[in-house]
Design a protein around this motif. Structure first.
Motif, PDB file in Angstrom:
ATOM      1  N   GLY A 137      30.923  34.107  32.616  1.00 18.74           N
ATOM      2  CA  GLY A 137      29.911  35.035  33.096  1.00 18.74           C
ATOM      3  C   GLY A 137      30.133  35.506  34.512  1.00 18.74           C
ATOM      4  N   THR A 138      30.715  34.663  35.353  1.00 14.61           N
ATOM      5  CA  THR A 138      30.948  35.054  36.747  1.00 14.61           C
ATOM      6  C   THR A 138      31.936  36.207  36.842  1.00 14.61           C
ATOM      7  N   ALA A 139      33.037  36.114  36.075  1.00 11.62           N
ATOM      8  CA  ALA A 139      34.037  37.180  36.089  1.00 11.62           C
ATOM      9  C   ALA A 139      33.448  38.494  35.564  1.00 11.62           C
ATOM     10  N   GLU A 195      49.900  33.627  41.299  1.00  8.41           N
ATOM     11  CA  GLU A 195      50.425  34.869  40.778  1.00  8.41           C
ATOM     12  C   GLU A 195      49.609  35.420  39.604  1.00  8.41           C
ATOM     13  N   LYS A 196      48.664  34.692  39.098  1.00  5.68           N
ATOM     14  CA  LYS A 196      47.841  35.146  37.975  1.00  5.68           C
ATOM     15  C   LYS A 196      46.910  36.278  38.414  1.00  5.68           C
ATOM     16  N   THR A 197      46.731  37.253  37.522  1.00  7.72           N
ATOM     17  CA  THR A 197      45.794  38.350  37.799  1.00  7.72           C
ATOM     18  C   THR A 197      44.368  37.827  37.679  1.00  7.72           C
ATOM     19  N   PRO A 198      43.533  38.053  38.685  1.00  9.32           N
ATOM     20  CA  PRO A 198      42.145  37.564  38.602  1.00  9.32           C
ATOM     21  C   PRO A 198      41.437  38.144  37.371  1.00  9.32           C
ATOM     22  N   ALA A 199      40.565  37.341  36.793  1.00  9.65           N
ATOM     23  CA  ALA A 199      39.858  37.745  35.565  1.00  9.65           C
ATOM     24  C   ALA A 199      39.041  39.005  35.789  1.00  9.65           C
ATOM     25  N   ARG A 200      38.414  39.128  36.960  1.00  6.32           N
ATOM     26  CA  ARG A 200      37.582  40.306  37.208  1.00  6.32           C
ATOM     27  C   ARG A 200      38.413  41.587  37.211  1.00  6.32           C
ATOM     28  N   ILE A 245      41.228  42.029  35.382  1.00  6.65           N
ATOM     29  CA  ILE A 245      41.573  42.281  33.980  1.00  6.65           C
ATOM     30  C   ILE A 245      40.416  43.000  33.284  1.00  6.65           C
ATOM     31  N   ILE A 246      39.208  42.503  33.512  1.00  5.69           N
ATOM     32  CA  ILE A 246      38.028  43.100  32.878  1.00  5.69           C
ATOM     33  C   ILE A 246      37.824  44.518  33.383  1.00  5.69           C
ATOM     34  N   THR A 247      37.968  44.733  34.693  1.00 11.23           N
ATOM     35  CA  THR A 247      37.761  46.066  35.273  1.00 11.23           C
ATOM     36  C   THR A 247      38.773  47.059  34.730  1.00 11.23           C
ATOM     37  N   ASP A 248      40.053  46.668  34.680  1.00 12.44           N
ATOM     38  CA  ASP A 248      41.079  47.572  34.154  1.00 12.44           C
ATOM     39  C   ASP A 248      40.820  47.918  32.689  1.00 12.44           C
TER      40      ASP A 248
END
Length: 491
Positions: free
Chosen positions: A71-73, A5-10, A12-15
């Motif tokens: 760095g991947t996210a 259920e966690k929001t993917p890190a990518r 979060i960064i995009t938003d």
């Protein structure tokens, strides 16, 4: 919360990125990020030492309590943002000067708060530009300028002239015209060439002129060894200043012509086989040196000789630059005041000069001040033509032969016949050998004469080429002299 259920890190960064930054692309496809409400834009792929978008995104996420991401996210988020930005509208980015709305132009002060100068038809103001009107690009060569002083009554120009060692008033007014031209984003300006005896302060004078536009961190540099490095340095700043030139190769001369009037460099993109990187550039250029040897005719049309003389009283470097730094806000303010007056002045554009935009600027400066700048510019071009002729034995020989042609008459021969004629004229009367670099074929002679056409025309010798049924020819002639009583009257 369950792991699934966690929001993917990518995400979060995009938003976060889309909420705090505006992303757009330039005409060459480079994607830039611009903090909301701020005029400075950074390429999202930049890893430069001036601060990359990746770094400012990481700092923003951390300070707003969203955490530290790997760095991947970050890479996945930036890849998506870049792809989305390629569908956005195109907007240019500018270094130091930029066109604006309603006939205004902008000058970037290089400050972290984005404060800039807006030069408009009725005056100038210091404001933060609307990001959709102006997007500034910053590099290591973008120095910070002081906030200019209002209502200087021209005191700054007088201060600058006292600090520089210009030889006469004509040289001073040409330097002023060049500075005003540097504030125009679309006006090609000739390259000032600061000359004078040893100890005349050429390097110091060059730094003073450059730092009015580039700030106290602006400096002179040695000419790069190859054209690629020269283009990279030119594209990263606004004014390019090359110090202590003693020799000018044909390649460097051609590169300088391109810098002054504009060109584009295309090279293969790194790690690709079929993609390319485009770099368009047209920048103000400044040169210093005692003597650069023979000047090619095409470069001579793009130069602005500024002669300096040795000062009678010497001061220390520390005292000189302390006085200059204190005067710089007033100097910049006076230059902006004069720029507004010059742009408002009405003047005809001279149609006989290669750098027509700069000639028109000189005419406007004359209309606003009465300094006689256009006459000084014409005189400087005549001096450069003399330098070209003195350094070119072929040009001297052509002028000698032209003396035998009657005004209004012309001679037509093949290029090979002209080569025989001019070679014989040079060798006579003591049969001296032809010099190194003398044309060896008619084709080489034809190409040399095409390059010398403007210089010879300034001395009343017209060279033309054409073709008849018998083959190609070169024609050399002199214009007819109009009797004084038949010359048109000026109304």
């Amino acid at each position: 919360m369950a792991e699934e259920e966690k929001t993917p890190a990518r995400e979060i960064i995009t938003d976060y990125a889309q909420a705090h930054f505006r992303y757009f692309r330039t005409a060459d496809g480079t994607v830039y990020a611009q903090k909301v409400g701020h005029p400075v834009a950074r390429p999202i792929r930049s890893q430069g030492t001036t601060g990359s978008h990746r770094q400012e995104l990481m700092v923003g996420l951390f300070r707003d309590g969203l955490g530290v991401f790997n760095g991947t996210a970050l890479k996945e988020a930036l890849d998506l943002i870049e792809a989305l930005a390629l569908t956005e509208e195109v907007q240019p980015v500018h270094i130091r000067v930029a066109p604006g709305f309603d006939g205004a132009t902008w000058l970037d002060l290089g400050r972290s708060d984005g404060l800039s100068v807006r030069i408009h038809p009725t005056g100038w103001d210091t404001v933060v530009p609307d990001p959709r009107e102006v997007c500034w690009r910053r590099t290591q060569l973008t120095g910070e300028l002081p906030v200019p002083v209002k209502d200087t009554d021209g005191k700054g120009i007088d201060l600058l002239m006292r600090l520089c060692n210009f030889a006469n008033a004509q040289t001073e007014c040409l330097a002023i015209a060049w500075l005003i031209g540097c504030l125009g984003p679309s006006v090609p300006v000739p390259a000032p060439f600061l000359t004078g005896p040893q100890g005349a302060g050429k390097s110091s004078g060059g730094r003073m002129l450059v730092r009015i536009i580039e700030g106290m961190s602006g400096d002179l540099r040695r000419a790069p060894k190859d054209e690629e490095n020269l283009i990279a340095a030119v594209a990263a700043g606004w004014v390019t200043a090359l110090d202590n030139l003693s020799h000018m190769t044909p390649d460097l001369s051609d590169a300088m012509c391109c810098i002054v009037t504009g060109a584009e460099s295309v090279k293969r993109a790194l790690f690709t086989d079929g993609d390319v990187v485009r770099a368009s550039y047209r920048r103000p250029l400044l040169l210093t040196g005692i003597d650069v040897g023979v000047i090619r005719p095409d470069l001579a049309e793009r130069l602005l000789p500024l002669r300096l003389e040795r000062p009678r009283v010497r001061v220390t470097e520390a005292a000189l630059w302390a006085d200059y730094e204190e005067a710089l806000p007033v100097v910049l303010g006076s230059l902006l005041d004069l720029t507004v007056k010059v742009r408002a002045a009405q003047a005809e554009t001279p149609t006989d000069l290669r750098m027509a935009d700069f000639a028109h600027l000189c005419a406007q400066l004359d209309a606003a001040t009465g300094l006689g700048v256009l006459a000084a510019y014409r005189a400087s071009l005549d001096d450069l033509n003399d330098d070209v002729i003195e350094g070119d034995l072929l040009a001297q020989t052509v002028l000698r032969h032209a003396e035998t042609i009657a005004p209004g008459a012309a001679q037509r021969q093949t290029s090979t016949e002209w080569l025989t004629c001019l070679s014989r004229l040079y060798s006579e009367p003591d049969l001296r050998p032809l010099p190194k670099g003398w044309p060896t074929t008619g084709k080489v002679l034809s190409d040399r004469l095409k390059r010398l056409q403007p210089t010879l025309a300034a001395r009343g010798v017209l060279v033309d080429s054409g073709r008849t049924c018998e083959g190609r020819y070169l024609e050399m002639g002199r214009p007819a002299v109009t009797p004084p009583h038949e010359q048109p009257r000026l109304l």
